[in-house]
Scaffold this motif. Structure first.
Motif, short mmCIF file in Angstrom:
data_model
loop_
_atom_site.label_atom_id
_atom_site.label_comp_id
_atom_site.label_asym_id
_atom_site.label_seq_id
_atom_site.Cartn_x
_atom_site.Cartn_y
_atom_site.Cartn_z
N GLY A 189 63.35 30.43 89.07
CA GLY A 189 63.79 28.94 89.10
C GLY A 189 63.98 28.32 90.27
O GLY A 189 64.31 28.34 91.06
N GLY A 190 64.84 26.33 89.47
CA GLY A 190 65.58 25.99 90.40
C GLY A 190 66.82 25.69 90.96
O GLY A 190 67.09 25.04 91.76
N TYR A 191 67.94 27.31 90.77
CA TYR A 191 68.70 27.81 91.78
C TYR A 191 68.52 27.81 93.06
O TYR A 191 68.67 28.78 93.47
N SER A 192 67.48 26.86 93.55
CA SER A 192 66.74 27.53 94.85
C SER A 192 65.86 25.82 95.74
O SER A 192 66.35 24.60 94.85
N ASP A 193 66.09 26.24 96.26
CA ASP A 193 65.97 25.28 97.75
C ASP A 193 64.78 24.46 97.64
O ASP A 193 64.19 23.55 97.91
N LEU A 194 63.81 25.36 97.22
CA LEU A 194 62.19 24.97 97.52
C LEU A 194 61.33 25.76 96.44
O LEU A 194 61.66 26.46 95.56
N VAL A 195 60.57 24.55 95.49
CA VAL A 195 59.56 25.08 94.46
C VAL A 195 58.16 25.29 94.70
O VAL A 195 58.02 24.16 95.16
N VAL A 196 57.25 25.82 94.34
CA VAL A 196 56.11 25.48 94.62
C VAL A 196 55.09 25.53 92.96
O VAL A 196 55.62 27.14 92.27
#
Ligand code: NDP
Ligand SMILES: O=C/C=C/c1ccc(O)c(O)c1
Ligand code: ZN
Ligand code: ZN
Length: 369
Positions: free
Chosen positions: A144-151
């Motif tokens: 998920g979005g505890y992350s610098d990039l999502v696709v």
């Protein structure tokens, strides 16, 4: 903060997902989150790549990292209240362009062929792929979005209206959508009605705001926390506050509510709450306690009451909710934190000590070294 760990992804997964991102992951049921490098797929023809700027912390994130629901696939990178900016779109994507302010909520894929998908209720697809801790159709575990990039596939991306700042809008993608969709569907908070909101947390405080915006005649917060009384009445616009541990207050409110949105993350019995409903009143269950809830037949049949559940919201309901929120000035009350504060925030969330949603400032504080 410097990432210190790597994922245990297979070579095949790394080939399919060649991009490197940085995230925060829990590795076991302690729920402790630490930096991790994660693979992300290249931007496919139907995909949107998003630089994450903010991500809300939902109580479901906490349930998942603590393995409350016994379904964690570690390492878990939580986060489904994702707000950011488009950096790249695939060649089939017409609706989004680089620079757009967009979000991703609770789901990132569905079967696209079942009755629920066909009728635009894809949140009820039996093969729904959740944004994290789920298996995508290519077999990879979603992160998920505890992350610098999502696709993400563009079908599961929504657009933030210009009027909504991203930090206070991010929580709308789960908390907002989850309360808005059933309130609309069941007419809770309709003009002239008395609506109760159990649990003044992330979902609950937004439910109060939506009920106000829908034109409810009376909005009552039902809470276990005496310290939230003043805020509920003065800041959030509730008309009344019932302390659920106070028998006299509960008795005085019995039989007065047309509908109740139940957002409690834990509870044993529904009976004291069902007693608050008028005859033919409805309770919508949204909270997902880790233990079964008690309900006796008598609590429902006397008064012809309805107990219903609701899960997330469809993409069209989510976009409708964002547009409505922008028009009516509804947004979350947030405490913005840095990535380094996430474990302390989880401890506070577990105690109900947040006003009313933590939001991680991913863009400024979660970076690869
Ligand atoms: N159905 C769905 O699609 C979704 C479900 N959820 C679930 O909804 C729940 C709420 O999420 P969220 O709003 O983020 O969580 P929060 O922790 O922000 O709020 C939950 C609130 O529940 C109340 N509460 C906690 N323990 C008890 C208890 N023992 N008895 C009664 N009330 C209690 C507290 O409010 P107070 O202090 O006022 O009593 C607390 O603030 C979670 O279980 C989450 O997993 C979340 C999103 C989507
Ligand atoms: O916070 C949102 C939770 C959504 C959710 C949790 C559990 C589950 O099985 C779902 O299908 C959705
Ligand atoms: Zn959620
Ligand atoms: Zn489907």
């Amino acid at each position: 903060m410097a990432p210190t760990a790597t994922t245990t992804t297979t070579a095949a997964e790394q080939q399919q997902h060649p991009r490197k991102a940085v995230g925060l992951a829990a590795h076991d049921a302690s729920g402790h989150l630490s930096p991790i490098r994660i693979p992300r797929r290249s931007t496919g023809d139907d995909d949107v790549a998003i630089k994450v700027l903010y991500c809300g912390i939902c109580h479901s994130d906490l349930h998942t990292i603590k393995n409350d629901w016994r379904n964690a696939i570690y390492p878990v990178v939580p986060g489904h209240e994702i707000a950011g900016v488009v950096t790249e779109v695939g060649k089939n994507v017409a609706g989004f362009a680089a620079g757009d302010r967009v979000g991703v909520g609770c789901m990132v894929n569905t079967c696209r062929a079942c009755e629920s998908c066909e009728e635009g209720a894809e949140n009820y697809c039996a093969r729904v792929v959740l944004t994290y801790n789920s298996r995508d159709r290519d077999g990879a575990v979603t992160r998920g979005g505890y992350s610098d990039l999502v696709v993400a596939d563009a079908r599961f991306v929504v657009r933030f209206p210009d009027a909504l700042p991203l930090d206070v809008a991010a929580p709308l993608l789960c908390a907002g959508a989850t309360v808005y969709a059933p309130m609309r569907r069941h007419g809770l908070g309709a003009p002239g009605s008395h609506v109760g909101v159990i649990g003044l947390g992330g979902l609950g405080h937004v439910a109060v705001k939506f009920a106000r915006a829908f034109g409810a005649a009376k909005v009552t917060v039902i809470s276990t926390s005496p310290g939230k009384r003043e805020e509920a009445l003065e800041r959030l616009g509730a008309d009344a506050f019932v302390l659920s541990t106070d028998a006299a207050e509960m008795k005085a409110a019995a039989g007065t509510m047309h509908g109740i949105v139940n957002t409690a993350s834990a509870a044993a019995s529904l009976h004291p709450y069902l007693a608050l409903l008028k005859p033919h009143g409805k309770m919508i269950l949204l909270g997902i306690p880790d233990k079964p809830l008690q309900v006796s037949a008598f609590a429902l049949i006397g008064g012809g009451k309805t107990l219903a559940g609701s899960c997330m919201a469809s993409i069209s309901e989510t976009q409708e909710m964002l547009d409505f929120a922008a028009e009516h000035g509804v947004a979350a009350d947030v405490e913005v934190i840095g990535a380094g504060e996430v474990n302390a925030a989880m401890e506070r969330l577990a105690k109900g000590d947040v006003r009313y949603r933590f939001v991680i400032d991913v863009g400024n504080t979660l970076k690869a070294d």
